[in-house]
Design an enzyme around this catalytic site. Structure first.
Site, mmCIF file in Angstrom:
data_model
loop_
_atom_site.group_PDB
_atom_site.id
_atom_site.type_symbol
_atom_site.label_atom_id
_atom_site.label_comp_id
_atom_site.label_asym_id
_atom_site.label_seq_id
_atom_site.Cartn_x
_atom_site.Cartn_y
_atom_site.Cartn_z
ATOM 1 N N THR A 206 -8.493 -7.904 -4.445
ATOM 2 C CA THR A 206 -8.029 -6.922 -3.780
ATOM 3 C C THR A 206 -8.712 -6.518 -2.308
ATOM 4 O OG1 THR A 206 -9.759 -5.375 -4.416
ATOM 5 C CG2 THR A 206 -7.687 -5.324 -5.990
ATOM 6 N N GLU B 86 -3.288 -5.624 -8.823
ATOM 7 C CA GLU B 86 -3.823 -5.645 -10.277
ATOM 8 C C GLU B 86 -2.754 -5.533 -11.168
ATOM 9 O OE1 GLU B 86 -4.795 -3.702 -7.788
ATOM 10 O OE2 GLU B 86 -6.858 -3.002 -7.826
ATOM 11 N N LYS C 17 -5.687 17.289 2.764
ATOM 12 C CA LYS C 17 -6.211 18.487 1.742
ATOM 13 C C LYS C 17 -6.175 19.701 2.593
ATOM 14 C CE LYS C 17 -8.038 15.334 -1.525
ATOM 15 N NZ LYS C 17 -8.705 14.196 -0.658
ATOM 16 N N TRP D 275 -1.923 19.973 -1.180
ATOM 17 C CA TRP D 275 -1.921 18.301 -0.583
ATOM 18 C C TRP D 275 -0.528 18.030 0.143
ATOM 19 C CZ3 TRP D 275 -3.346 14.704 -5.492
ATOM 20 C CH2 TRP D 275 -4.643 14.836 -5.740
HETATM 21 P P1 AMP Z 1 -2.020 -4.183 -2.789
HETATM 22 O O1 AMP Z 1 -2.913 -4.449 -3.886
HETATM 23 O O2 AMP Z 1 -2.993 -4.816 -1.592
HETATM 24 O O3 AMP Z 1 -0.680 -4.891 -2.868
HETATM 25 O O4 AMP Z 1 -2.093 -2.916 -2.509
HETATM 26 C C1 AMP Z 1 -1.705 -1.889 -3.422
HETATM 27 C C2 AMP Z 1 -1.198 -0.532 -2.809
HETATM 28 O O5 AMP Z 1 -0.475 -0.720 -1.921
HETATM 29 C C3 AMP Z 1 -0.752 0.574 -3.850
HETATM 30 O O6 AMP Z 1 -1.707 1.015 -4.622
HETATM 31 C C4 AMP Z 1 -0.233 1.559 -2.704
HETATM 32 O O7 AMP Z 1 -0.884 2.273 -2.392
HETATM 33 C C5 AMP Z 1 0.453 0.249 -1.732
HETATM 34 N N1 AMP Z 1 1.707 0.415 -1.810
HETATM 35 C C6 AMP Z 1 2.386 -0.745 -2.296
HETATM 36 N N2 AMP Z 1 3.769 -0.599 -2.195
HETATM 37 C C7 AMP Z 1 3.797 0.628 -1.849
HETATM 38 C C8 AMP Z 1 5.233 1.076 -1.440
HETATM 39 N N3 AMP Z 1 6.335 0.715 -1.463
HETATM 40 N N4 AMP Z 1 4.996 2.347 -1.048
HETATM 41 C C9 AMP Z 1 3.778 3.009 -0.618
HETATM 42 N N5 AMP Z 1 2.698 2.355 -0.872
HETATM 43 C C10 AMP Z 1 2.861 1.148 -1.377
#
Ligand code: AMP
Length: 542
Positions: A185, A330, A439, A444
């Site tokens: 990640t 994940e 916040k 929120w």
């Molecule tokens: P990653 O593991 O780098 O793909 O990041 C995952 C995170 O990206 C998620 O937990 C979200 O917070 C954000 N994310 C992914 N897709 C979207 C989306 N379509 N809209 C808003 N946030 C997103």
């Protein structure tokens, strides 16, 4: 009583064997890192993947060993994945956009035994090589003629490496739960954590992704995966495309608007997938040049929230359907996709847009719920928001080497760290990352909502919102704006534009203009850096 069906393990290399046998002539095109466009097919990819596997065994790579890749989307990178997985190894995608020290840290944490890399990344590899204690050899994904001048020791050119052996290689017999891939990640807080995919999870995820209401691809499609293979498995496309016999076009290192547009035209791409920043580049290029998208039918947009204005531009100006998707490393990564359900297809366009900007609904294989701070499930009414938890066969049950245990509960749910609503039709809307939400007076405010509205202003290229300390309300939103080149707008213009579009108490207390907004290695707004820079910004309301 047990069923009497065959125990056919779900193994990733069976995908490339299937593609070679049933879609062997289907073309795969690459914009090589060295420049030219080259063409191959699934039969050749499968044969070369066996050579990779055999060459790795010859070079001493053992069952379960992690093999790093620092590479763009190319046919060689794909061959490498299938070859590593098929000999029992674990392909480990490293994100070249990270700081070299972090790449070294991740490669060492994973105990990578070898490293395949694109020549663009030679300076990074030279810099980190002395730190990579377990790496026995390096393979540059090129031929001898294009091998860069380097002092790297134990270096092969890929074409020489696989020419040392033939393609007579029996794939390793593995159980379907054997580890297959590893991806860390992005780790904006704390150290990055490893997600260890199994053969089974990758195959199930590819099947899920291939459904009509998921990525919606078929063997007739020509697919351009712009989303990198180093960002969460290229959203399944490296597995789903060969599985269904779709033509794959790999963009290599060039992801700017002009280069993407050229491939869309010359290869007659019908489907593509990328994060919003890439699409922003393409849309700006189209605006400047007046070009259109005659072949493209569908784009999948995810990784960060897709603004309404982007969906509208693709659909109304260029007649390209947008599927907004949400997922996580994940989750392999797809979690939800925004295809319109049967009873929504005839809504007026504006109402359809209201649904399309949501993050979508989960395919079979993803369970979701929202919970409060006491882990109590909250209603699916489209209004109540809570922490989003997920469960399924392609979702991590822990991080590599036991890191990050607190994200997993006893009932097998993974806490995404996102705050979301779920509506009665099953559509999920991300309100924010739990750590980014503003916040204000105990309530929120969604930073994503304000950002998405702000980029609808004709002068705004990019927008970010952070919470800034406020004596009365704890935190209030500050809007940070990057203007489009040659455009102007004042603080008042922007606030006026937002008026009436959001609740009064959500209105940003101030607007600041910057030249650039920092991004993470996966293209998300780097809010930690913005909080560092603007955390003490003096709000006019304070
Ligand atoms: P990653 O593991 O780098 O793909 O990041 C995952 C995170 O990206 C998620 O937990 C979200 O917070 C954000 N994310 C992914 N897709 C979207 C989306 N379509 N809209 C808003 N946030 C997103």
């Amino acid at each position: 009583m047990l069923g009497q069906m065959q125990d056919w393990p779900l193994l990733v290399h069976k995908i490339i064997d299937h593609a070679a046998l049933y879609h062997g002539d289907r073309e795969m095109v690459t914009r090589e890192v060295a420049g030219p466009i080259t063409r191959t097919n699934y039969r050749t990819i499968a044969s070369r993947a066996r050579r990779v596997a055999k060459a790795l065994v010859k070079a001493g790579i053992k069952n379960g060993d992690r093999v790093g890749t620092l590479a763009w989307n190319t046919h060689r990178h794909l061959e490498t994945w299938y070859g590593i997985a098929g000999m029992g190894g674990v392909y480990h995608t490293l994100n070249p956009r990270l700081h070299p020290d972090q790449i070294a840290w991740i490669a060492n944490h994973a105990d990578d035994k070898a490293l395949f890399f694109d020549t663009t990344f030679t300076p990074i590899v030279e810099q980190i090589a002395p730190k990579l204690k377990k790496v026995k050899f390096f393979v540059a994904l090129t031929d001898k003629a294009n091998l860069p001048k380097t002092k790297l020791k134990k270096l092969y050119a890929y074409e020489d490496f696989i020419a040392r052996v033939d393609d007579k290689f029996e794939w390793k017999e593995l159980g379907e739960n054997a580890a297959c891939g590893l991806c860390y990640t992005s780790g904006t807080t704390g150290n990055p954590k490893g997600v260890l995919y199994s053969h089974r999870s990758n195959v199930i995820h590819a099947l899920m992704a291939g459904q009509t209401d998921a990525l919606g691809v078929s063997g007739k499609d020509t697919i351009l995966p712009i989303v990198p293979m180093f960002h969460a498995n290229a959203w399944a496309l490296a597995f789903t495309a060969p599985m269904i016999g779709a033509k794959l076009v790999m963009p290599g290192a060039k992801l700017d608007g002009a280069s993407v547009c050229e491939l869309l035209e010359t290869e007659k791409i019908t489907m593509s997938a990328a994060v919003p920043t890439v699409w922003l580049g393409l849309l700006q290029y189209l605006e400047q040049t007046g070009k259109t998208l005659p072949h493209l039918k569908r784009v999948v947009i995810g990784g960060s929230a897709c603004p309404r204005s982007m969906i509208e531009a693709f659909e109304t100006k260029y007649d390209v359907e947008v599927v907004h998707a949400w997922g996580m490393t994940e989750m392999s990564p797809l979690g939800t996709l925004g295809s319109l359900k049967w009873h929504l297809a005839d809504l007026p366009y504006e109402e359809k847009l209201d649904i399309k900007i949501k993050q979508g609904h989960p395919p079979f294989g993803v369970e979701m719920k929202i919970v409060d701070d006491k882990n109590k499930e909250l209603p699916r009414d489209g209004k109540t928001f809570g922490r989003l938890k997920v469960r399924g066969p392609a979702i991590a049950k822990g991080y590599f080497k036991g890191d990050g245990k607190s994200s997993f509960d006893k009932q097998g749910w993974f806490d995404t760290g996102d705050v979301a609503t779920l509506d009665k039709d099953g559509y999920m809307t991300i309100v924010d990352r739990a750590k980014d939400v503003v916040k204000s007076g105990g309530e929120w405010i969604s930073t994503i909502d304000i950002e998405n509205l702000a980029v609808g202003h004709p002068a705004v290229a990019e927008a970010a919102v952070i919470g800034v300390a406020h004596p009365k309300w704890d935190e209030r939103p500050l809007l940070i704006i990057v203007l489009k080149p040659g455009k102007t707008a004042t603080r008042e213009d922007i606030l006026k534009f937002l008026e009436g579009k959001i609740a009064k108490w959500w209105m940003p207390d101030d607007v600041v203009f910057v030249d650039e907004i920092p991004h993470t290695a996966t293209g998300k707004i780097l809010k930690t850096a913005l909080r560092e820079r603007f955390g003490h910004h003096k709000l006019p309301t304070a």
